[in-house]
Design a protein around this motif. Structure first.
Motif, PDB file in Angstrom:
ATOM      1  N   THR A 148       0.612  -1.370  -0.081  1.00  0.00           N
ATOM      2  CA  THR A 148      -0.146  -0.068   0.034  1.00  0.00           C
ATOM      3  C   THR A 148       0.805   1.299  -0.061  1.00  0.00           C
ATOM      4  N   GLY A 149       2.079   1.165   0.183  1.00  0.00           N
ATOM      5  CA  GLY A 149       2.967   2.241  -0.047  1.00  0.00           C
ATOM      6  C   GLY A 149       4.388   1.961   0.731  1.00  0.00           C
ATOM      7  N   TYR A 150       5.350   3.077   0.816  1.00  0.00           N
ATOM      8  CA  TYR A 150       6.647   2.618   1.390  1.00  0.00           C
ATOM      9  C   TYR A 150       6.560   2.352   2.757  1.00  0.00           C
ATOM     10  N   GLY A 151       7.263   1.434   3.293  1.00  0.00           N
ATOM     11  CA  GLY A 151       7.355   1.165   4.504  1.00  0.00           C
ATOM     12  C   GLY A 151       7.788  -0.508   5.045  1.00  0.00           C
ATOM     13  N   ASP A 152       7.327  -0.701   5.928  1.00  0.00           N
ATOM     14  CA  ASP A 152       7.617  -2.074   6.655  1.00  0.00           C
ATOM     15  C   ASP A 152       6.673  -3.120   6.287  1.00  0.00           C
ATOM     16  N   VAL A 153       6.565  -4.321   6.826  1.00  0.00           N
ATOM     17  CA  VAL A 153       5.664  -5.499   6.656  1.00  0.00           C
ATOM     18  C   VAL A 153       4.022  -4.933   6.921  1.00  0.00           C
ATOM     19  N   PHE A 168       8.907  -3.471 -14.872  1.00  0.00           N
ATOM     20  CA  PHE A 168       9.045  -4.666 -14.298  1.00  0.00           C
ATOM     21  C   PHE A 168       7.697  -5.204 -13.688  1.00  0.00           C
ATOM     22  N   ILE A 169       7.574  -6.492 -13.954  1.00  0.00           N
ATOM     23  CA  ILE A 169       6.154  -7.144 -13.199  1.00  0.00           C
ATOM     24  C   ILE A 169       6.524  -6.958 -11.727  1.00  0.00           C
ATOM     25  N   GLY A 170       5.396  -6.579 -10.849  1.00  0.00           N
ATOM     26  CA  GLY A 170       5.698  -6.458  -9.337  1.00  0.00           C
ATOM     27  C   GLY A 170       6.272  -5.137  -8.698  1.00  0.00           C
ATOM     28  N   SER A 171       6.513  -4.333 -10.137  1.00  0.00           N
ATOM     29  CA  SER A 171       6.969  -2.913  -9.778  1.00  0.00           C
ATOM     30  C   SER A 171       6.133  -1.942 -10.554  1.00  0.00           C
ATOM     31  N   GLU A 172       5.949  -2.063 -11.647  1.00  0.00           N
ATOM     32  CA  GLU A 172       5.119  -1.100 -12.490  1.00  0.00           C
ATOM     33  C   GLU A 172       3.738  -1.778 -13.184  1.00  0.00           C
ATOM     34  N   TYR A 173       3.944  -3.165 -12.886  1.00  0.00           N
ATOM     35  CA  TYR A 173       2.951  -3.934 -13.369  1.00  0.00           C
ATOM     36  C   TYR A 173       2.469  -4.830 -11.947  1.00  0.00           C
ATOM     37  N   ASP A 174       1.117  -5.162 -11.939  1.00  0.00           N
ATOM     38  CA  ASP A 174       0.869  -6.009 -10.645  1.00  0.00           C
ATOM     39  C   ASP A 174       1.484  -7.321 -11.003  1.00  0.00           C
ATOM     40  N   GLY A 175       1.876  -7.959  -9.937  1.00  0.00           N
ATOM     41  CA  GLY A 175       2.725  -9.326 -10.034  1.00  0.00           C
ATOM     42  C   GLY A 175       2.103 -10.597  -9.315  1.00  0.00           C
ATOM     43  N   GLY A 190       7.567   6.593 -10.917  1.00  0.00           N
ATOM     44  CA  GLY A 190       7.846   5.786  -9.607  1.00  0.00           C
ATOM     45  C   GLY A 190       6.899   4.807  -9.601  1.00  0.00           C
ATOM     46  N   VAL A 191       6.754   4.103  -8.395  1.00  0.00           N
ATOM     47  CA  VAL A 191       6.002   3.024  -8.237  1.00  0.00           C
ATOM     48  C   VAL A 191       4.547   3.293  -7.923  1.00  0.00           C
ATOM     49  N   GLN A 192       3.444   3.067  -8.465  1.00  0.00           N
ATOM     50  CA  GLN A 192       2.089   3.536  -8.204  1.00  0.00           C
ATOM     51  C   GLN A 192       1.477   2.365  -7.218  1.00  0.00           C
ATOM     52  N   PHE A 193       1.014   2.821  -6.103  1.00  0.00           N
ATOM     53  CA  PHE A 193       0.373   1.929  -5.042  1.00  0.00           C
ATOM     54  C   PHE A 193      -0.955   2.190  -5.235  1.00  0.00           C
ATOM     55  N   PRO A 194      -1.966   1.105  -4.792  1.00  0.00           N
ATOM     56  CA  PRO A 194      -1.409  -0.082  -4.306  1.00  0.00           C
ATOM     57  C   PRO A 194      -0.810  -1.088  -5.347  1.00  0.00           C
ATOM     58  N   ARG A 195      -0.005  -1.948  -5.358  1.00  0.00           N
ATOM     59  CA  ARG A 195       0.764  -2.831  -6.186  1.00  0.00           C
ATOM     60  C   ARG A 195       1.113  -4.114  -5.793  1.00  0.00           C
TER      61      ARG A 195
END
Length: 183
Positions: free
Chosen positions: A7-12, A116-123, A63-68
């Motif tokens: 959902t965004g940058y951070g921890d688990v 990249f899949i999992g970064s720019e595309y859902d993985g 940049g990465v678009q959340f949620p991802r």
């Protein structure tokens, strides 16, 4: 379908399990039932913002678009094909080439539009994923789990060997053969 999203940058605490609709493949894409998805440092580092955050993250300028949905090393079975994909592809066991790019052969990974899949595309941290049919390849090994590790780690190792143009009789020293690439 069930999926894990960042959902965004951070921890688990930035990971969430969600129920979302199964995606539909567009004309040149396929729907893959994910059977195995390896864990890469890239998924953790993307979430933590180690590659940067905001517009300085990921592989693209925005940049990465959340949620991802993370997950780049994917093996599964094609369960649905887009209108421009041969129906014979349905039912195939595949691994997914992990990125799209318009870069010239051998330099795809440094192209401006590399995504990249999992970064720019859902993985692959989901029950299903949509991916271009031309980037789905027959599984290299009989099992999904063993085949899943070929995408990022396997291609990175192959690319390194290809770049240095190893010749018969030469010796290659692998330091740190404890991760996917080194193995």
């Amino acid at each position: 379908m069930k999926a894990v999203r960042v959902t965004g940058y951070g921890d688990v605490d930035k990971l969430e399990v969600v129920d979302i609709p199964v995606p539909e493949p567009k004309a040149d894409k396929v729907l893959v039932n994910v059977k195995a998805c390896a864990i890469n440092n890239t998924e953790i580092w993307m979430r933590e913002g180690a590659y940067g955050s905001g517009t300085k993250s990921g592989w693209r300028p925005e940049g990465v678009q959340f949620p991802r949905i993370p997950g780049s090393d994917i093996a599964g079975q094609v369960v649905k094909v887009g209108s421009a994909v041969p129906q014979s592809m349905a039912g195939r066991d595949v691994v997914l080439f992990p990125f799209t790019s318009s870069g010239e052969s051998g330099l795809e990974h440094i192209s401006e539009d590399m995504s990249f899949i999992g970064s720019e595309y859902d993985g692959g941290y989901a029950e299903y994923v949509v991916w271009p049919a031309e980037l789905c390849f027959d599984m290299p090994l009989p099992g999904y789990q063993e085949s899943a590790v070929f995408s990022v780690s396997g291609l990175t190792a192959w690319h390194m060997v290809n770049q240095i143009q190893v010749q018969a009789g030469e010796t290659v020293v692998v330091t740190g053969a404890n991760g996917g690439v080194g193995s």
